[in-house]
Scaffold this motif. Sequence first.
Motif, PDB file in Angstrom:
ATOM      1  N   LYS A 247       0.826  -1.213   0.000  1.00 56.26           N
ATOM      2  CA  LYS A 247       0.000   0.000   0.000  1.00 56.26           C
ATOM      3  C   LYS A 247       0.860   1.262   0.000  1.00 56.26           C
ATOM      4  CE  LYS A 247      -3.921  -2.156   0.076  1.00 56.26           C
ATOM      5  NZ  LYS A 247      -4.779  -2.130  -1.146  1.00 56.26           N
ATOM      6  N   LEU A 248       2.176   1.104  -0.059  1.00 54.29           N
ATOM      7  CA  LEU A 248       3.044   2.275  -0.079  1.00 54.29           C
ATOM      8  C   LEU A 248       2.806   3.091  -1.348  1.00 54.29           C
ATOM      9  CD1 LEU A 248       6.527   0.911   1.106  1.00 54.29           C
ATOM     10  CD2 LEU A 248       4.874   2.238   2.427  1.00 54.29           C
ATOM     11  N   PRO A 249       2.908   4.426  -1.264  1.00 54.68           N
ATOM     12  CA  PRO A 249       2.813   5.239  -2.478  1.00 54.68           C
ATOM     13  C   PRO A 249       3.923   4.870  -3.451  1.00 54.68           C
ATOM     14  CG  PRO A 249       2.691   6.611  -0.505  1.00 54.68           C
ATOM     15  CD  PRO A 249       3.098   5.242  -0.057  1.00 54.68           C
ATOM     16  N   ILE A 250       3.598   4.862  -4.730  1.00 51.38           N
ATOM     17  CA  ILE A 250       4.554   4.520  -5.772  1.00 51.38           C
ATOM     18  C   ILE A 250       4.790   5.736  -6.661  1.00 51.38           C
ATOM     19  CG2 ILE A 250       4.964   3.092  -7.825  1.00 51.38           C
ATOM     20  CD1 ILE A 250       3.133   0.964  -6.500  1.00 51.38           C
ATOM     21  N   ILE A 251       6.061   6.020  -6.930  1.00 46.41           N
ATOM     22  CA  ILE A 251       6.423   7.041  -7.904  1.00 46.41           C
ATOM     23  C   ILE A 251       6.862   6.314  -9.169  1.00 46.41           C
ATOM     24  CG2 ILE A 251       7.955   8.968  -8.442  1.00 46.41           C
ATOM     25  CD1 ILE A 251       8.227   9.428  -5.420  1.00 46.41           C
ATOM     26  N   GLY A 252       6.114   6.470 -10.243  1.00 46.87           N
ATOM     27  CA  GLY A 252       6.458   5.811 -11.493  1.00 46.87           C
ATOM     28  C   GLY A 252       7.573   6.557 -12.205  1.00 46.87           C
ATOM     29  N   CYS A 253       8.493   5.828 -12.792  1.00 42.98           N
ATOM     30  CA  CYS A 253       9.644   6.458 -13.460  1.00 42.98           C
ATOM     31  C   CYS A 253      10.132   5.555 -14.583  1.00 42.98           C
ATOM     32  CB  CYS A 253      10.760   6.710 -12.446  1.00 42.98           C
ATOM     33  SG  CYS A 253      12.211   7.531 -13.128  1.00 42.98           S
ATOM     34  N   GLY A 254      10.080   6.078 -15.811  1.00 40.49           N
ATOM     35  CA  GLY A 254      10.600   5.314 -16.934  1.00 40.49           C
ATOM     36  C   GLY A 254       9.756   5.439 -18.178  1.00 40.49           C
ATOM     37  N   GLY A 255      10.199   6.239 -19.138  1.00 38.98           N
ATOM     38  CA  GLY A 255       9.545   6.305 -20.428  1.00 38.98           C
ATOM     39  C   GLY A 255       8.416   7.297 -20.556  1.00 38.98           C
ATOM     40  N   VAL A 256       8.239   8.165 -19.558  1.00 39.43           N
ATOM     41  CA  VAL A 256       7.153   9.157 -19.630  1.00 39.43           C
ATOM     42  C   VAL A 256       7.517  10.246 -20.634  1.00 39.43           C
ATOM     43  CG1 VAL A 256       5.902  10.941 -18.374  1.00 39.43           C
ATOM     44  CG2 VAL A 256       6.355   8.736 -17.290  1.00 39.43           C
ATOM     45  N   MET A 257       6.687  10.397 -21.653  1.00 38.14           N
ATOM     46  CA  MET A 257       6.929  11.400 -22.687  1.00 38.14           C
ATOM     47  C   MET A 257       5.820  12.433 -22.787  1.00 38.14           C
ATOM     48  SD  MET A 257       9.838  10.267 -23.623  1.00 38.14           S
ATOM     49  CE  MET A 257      10.213  11.305 -25.032  1.00 38.14           C
ATOM     50  N   ASN A 258       4.639  12.113 -22.238  1.00 37.34           N
ATOM     51  CA  ASN A 258       3.502  13.024 -22.342  1.00 37.34           C
ATOM     52  C   ASN A 258       2.520  12.763 -21.207  1.00 37.34           C
ATOM     53  OD1 ASN A 258       1.830  10.728 -23.186  1.00 37.34           O
ATOM     54  ND2 ASN A 258       2.883  10.914 -25.152  1.00 37.34           N
ATOM     55  N   GLY A 259       1.448  13.544 -21.192  1.00 37.96           N
ATOM     56  CA  GLY A 259       0.468  13.430 -20.125  1.00 37.96           C
ATOM     57  C   GLY A 259      -0.207  12.074 -20.069  1.00 37.96           C
ATOM     58  N   GLU A 260      -0.490  11.477 -21.225  1.00 41.65           N
ATOM     59  CA  GLU A 260      -1.148  10.167 -21.222  1.00 41.65           C
ATOM     60  C   GLU A 260      -0.255   9.093 -20.601  1.00 41.65           C
ATOM     61  OE1 GLU A 260      -2.867   8.937 -24.882  1.00 41.65           O
ATOM     62  OE2 GLU A 260      -4.253  10.646 -24.985  1.00 41.65           O
ATOM     63  N   ASP A 261       1.053   9.215 -20.774  1.00 39.28           N
ATOM     64  CA  ASP A 261       1.969   8.262 -20.136  1.00 39.28           C
ATOM     65  C   ASP A 261       1.859   8.346 -18.621  1.00 39.28           C
ATOM     66  OD1 ASP A 261       2.904   7.443 -22.623  1.00 39.28           O
ATOM     67  OD2 ASP A 261       4.634   8.797 -22.588  1.00 39.28           O
ATOM     68  N   VAL A 262       1.754   9.561 -18.094  1.00 36.99           N
ATOM     69  CA  VAL A 262       1.590   9.748 -16.648  1.00 36.99           C
ATOM     70  C   VAL A 262       0.277   9.121 -16.186  1.00 36.99           C
ATOM     71  CG1 VAL A 262       1.224  11.452 -14.817  1.00 36.99           C
ATOM     72  CG2 VAL A 262       2.970  11.845 -16.554  1.00 36.99           C
ATOM     73  N   ILE A 263      -0.792   9.392 -16.906  1.00 36.77           N
ATOM     74  CA  ILE A 263      -2.109   8.859 -16.533  1.00 36.77           C
ATOM     75  C   ILE A 263      -2.092   7.341 -16.560  1.00 36.77           C
ATOM     76  CG2 ILE A 263      -4.515   8.713 -17.298  1.00 36.77           C
ATOM     77  CD1 ILE A 263      -3.945  11.707 -18.348  1.00 36.77           C
ATOM     78  N   GLU A 264      -1.407   6.770 -17.549  1.00 35.78           N
ATOM     79  CA  GLU A 264      -1.310   5.304 -17.623  1.00 35.78           C
ATOM     80  C   GLU A 264      -0.624   4.751 -16.384  1.00 35.78           C
ATOM     81  OE1 GLU A 264       0.260   1.839 -20.736  1.00 35.78           O
ATOM     82  OE2 GLU A 264       0.567   3.963 -21.204  1.00 35.78           O
ATOM     83  N   MET A 265       0.453   5.393 -15.948  1.00 34.21           N
ATOM     84  CA  MET A 265       1.161   4.927 -14.754  1.00 34.21           C
ATOM     85  C   MET A 265       0.304   5.093 -13.502  1.00 34.21           C
ATOM     86  SD  MET A 265       5.167   5.964 -15.228  1.00 34.21           S
ATOM     87  CE  MET A 265       6.150   5.204 -16.531  1.00 34.21           C
ATOM     88  N   MET A 266      -0.439   6.186 -13.432  1.00 32.50           N
ATOM     89  CA  MET A 266      -1.297   6.395 -12.267  1.00 32.50           C
ATOM     90  C   MET A 266      -2.426   5.375 -12.245  1.00 32.50           C
ATOM     91  SD  MET A 266      -1.334  10.559 -11.782  1.00 32.50           S
ATOM     92  CE  MET A 266      -1.890  10.430 -10.080  1.00 32.50           C
ATOM     93  N   LEU A 267      -2.998   5.064 -13.395  1.00 32.64           N
ATOM     94  CA  LEU A 267      -4.028   4.032 -13.452  1.00 32.64           C
ATOM     95  C   LEU A 267      -3.481   2.677 -13.012  1.00 32.64           C
ATOM     96  CD1 LEU A 267      -5.797   4.954 -16.812  1.00 32.64           C
ATOM     97  CD2 LEU A 267      -6.698   5.279 -14.499  1.00 32.64           C
ATOM     98  N   ALA A 268      -2.203   2.436 -13.286  1.00 30.66           N
ATOM     99  CA  ALA A 268      -1.564   1.182 -12.877  1.00 30.66           C
ATOM    100  C   ALA A 268      -1.294   1.138 -11.380  1.00 30.66           C
ATOM    101  CB  ALA A 268      -0.256   0.985 -13.638  1.00 30.66           C
ATOM    102  N   GLY A 269      -1.296   2.323 -10.724  1.00 32.60           N
ATOM    103  CA  GLY A 269      -1.099   2.330  -9.272  1.00 32.60           C
ATOM    104  C   GLY A 269      -0.151   3.383  -8.757  1.00 32.60           C
ATOM    105  N   ALA A 270       0.432   4.208  -9.635  1.00 29.46           N
ATOM    106  CA  ALA A 270       1.371   5.234  -9.188  1.00 29.46           C
ATOM    107  C   ALA A 270       0.627   6.429  -8.584  1.00 29.46           C
ATOM    108  CB  ALA A 270       2.241   5.704 -10.349  1.00 29.46           C
ATOM    109  N   THR A 271       1.227   7.005  -7.555  1.00 30.57           N
ATOM    110  CA  THR A 271       0.689   8.221  -6.938  1.00 30.57           C
ATOM    111  C   THR A 271       1.300   9.456  -7.578  1.00 30.57           C
ATOM    112  OG1 THR A 271       0.254   7.150  -4.808  1.00 30.57           O
ATOM    113  CG2 THR A 271       0.590   9.539  -4.769  1.00 30.57           C
TER     114      THR A 271
END
Length: 314
Positions: A247-271
């Motif tokens: 349940k720890l907050p996750i910071i996604g990192c790797g391959g983010v090029m645009n806003g949709e990439d961020v949203i995809e990572m957040m949908l996967a579980g990133a905070t």
Amino acid sequence: MNAKRHQQESPLPALDMEVRIGSLTLSNPIMPASGAFGEDMDTIVDFNRLGAVVPKSITKHPRKGNATPRVCETSAGMINSIGIQSKGIDYYLQHTIPYYRQYDVPLIASISADSVEEFAEMAAVIGSRAGVSGLELNISCPNLKGNGQAFGLDPEITCQLVGQVKQATSQPIIVKLSPNVTSIQEIALAAEQGGADALNVANTVLAMAIDVHTRRPKIGNVMGGLSGPAVKPIIVRMIYQVSQVTKLPIIGCGGVMNGEDVIEMMLAGATAVQVGTASFIKPTALTDILDEIQAYMRQYGITSVRDLIGGVVV
């Protein structure tokens, strides 16, 4: 007619972009990845618009870094092997931390060390300085007092390292995991057991490129870390897997090029999400991505960015 239409227009709804990483509150989920951000970007990017700033990893002693060439392009990203070139902790304390205090944004200090004890020592010193809001532990570096294997490849050492750092400082601790493992969930759980407040998923993927004309590696250190669009699906998978076991907050990192990439990572579980390679291609990427997320939220009637976290439908 134009005046009437103007009177009928309603203001855009306010968006709640705030997220929490342990005890640390960020005004929005966007921050730079360590090593892809620096003071010289202040004329291009409004630092105060970021959720946090993360300067390049700092080591205790100055380091020259690896042999050149240190960077090469790939078909969908780049490989780098900088070797954590560093001016040392004294410079960081005297110049880097004071510089970022002029901005109204949290400073997360990324730490790299040669031993568990050195991680704890550096955390105690840096964590006690005014202007530091959190610590990111780069556990992908080699344990020189062990067998030379990266700390983050061994769950027992990961747990021990995080535990000692937690005893040395009251700062929120973010553990930057390595993707070069058989089970990232196992390492994530070890970091959680040690007392981590959040996890960064993940560092670069070990890779190699060869010049077919010279038959020599394109990187002076032979191998390096792959970043950019090529790794994003791997990182999204890892974020999802880690979110299933902690349940720890996750910071996604790797391959983010645009806003949709961020949203995809957040949908996967990133905070929250860190942006790296994109800033080399487009220096304004950090704030452009933030604008794109807000546009997406308005398009779909989302008022709080937190509603995206873990929202994937499976």
